[in-house]
Design an enzyme around this catalytic site. Structure first.
Site, short mmCIF file in Angstrom:
data_model
loop_
_atom_site.label_atom_id
_atom_site.label_comp_id
_atom_site.label_asym_id
_atom_site.label_seq_id
_atom_site.Cartn_x
_atom_site.Cartn_y
_atom_site.Cartn_z
CB ALA A 95 8.42 -2.47 -16.17
CB SER A 96 12.97 0.91 -17.37
OG SER A 96 13.43 -0.35 -16.96
CG HIS A 97 14.82 -2.68 -20.06
ND1 HIS A 97 15.18 -2.29 -18.79
CD2 HIS A 97 14.99 -4.02 -20.11
CE1 HIS A 97 15.57 -3.35 -18.11
NE2 HIS A 97 15.47 -4.41 -18.89
#
Length: 196
Positions: A95-97
């Site tokens: 979910a990266s950032h």
């Protein structure tokens, strides 16, 4: 209800993005692949990653699709390995950032690119209708573990790209507990950058 946003299906793990939903996404995605296809699954360092990895694996295997687990890798590494290993698709669990309680499922095609919206829409319709085409008992997919070898392949690829290009640079990296933690330090060390 919309499963997919601009960068895959995302939500709070085990609340919005449950193991059951992950398994159903895999079963729906498998219905768009040829029989006997191979799918690579990679993930980042989030604590919910192994849960979603297991659920996705079960979904693909139950649909007659082979699964290759490549472990903790950044998304570009998974995209590279899909092509190198001749897989028909890949799934990145990340979910990266987003905050750590979130996670996501991104579907990649045989070229390592994000699935087109039309294909994601088909996955969504299949999940919502619950009309899965599961494999038969004698056509269950096979599971392969490729975690250590996958990292080594990606290391060699990066080293070949940057060999001799940065001899006088000073490099600082902040991996922030991200998936590049599995690759960045080793690659930079092999290129002659000291640690510490």
């Amino acid at each position: 209800m919309s499963l997919f946003g601009t960068d895959g299906a995302r939500g709070v793990a085990n609340e919005e993005l449950t193991g059951r939903l992950a398994m159903e996404i895999a079963q729906a995605a498998a219905s768009q692949l040829s029989p006997g296809s191979k799918v690579l699954i990679g993930r980042d360092t989030r604590v919910s990653g192994p849960m979603l990895e297991a659920a996705l694996t079960a979904g693909f295997l139950s649909s007659g699709v082979d699964v290759v687990l490549v472990g903790i890798l950044p998304t570009p590494a998974l995209a590279y390995l899909i092509g190198k290993m001749g897989a028909q698709a890949g799934v990145m669990i990340s979910a990266s950032h987003n905050p750590p309680q979130y996670n996501g499922i991104k579907l990649l095609d045989h070229m390592g690119r994000k699935w087109p919206v039309q294909q994601e829409d088909k996955v969504e319709r299949t999940v919502l209708s619950q009309e899965f085409a599961l494999g038969q008992a004698h056509k269950v997919g096979r599971l392969f573990h490729y975690e250590e070898t996958a990292v080594a392949h990606y290391h060699r690829y990066l080293e070949s790209l940057f060999a001799g290009m940065m001899p006088d640079l000073h490099v600082g990296i902040d991996l922030a507990h991200g998936a590049a933690i599995a690759t960045a330090e080793k690659v930079l060390s092999s290129m002659g950058y000291p640690q510490g």
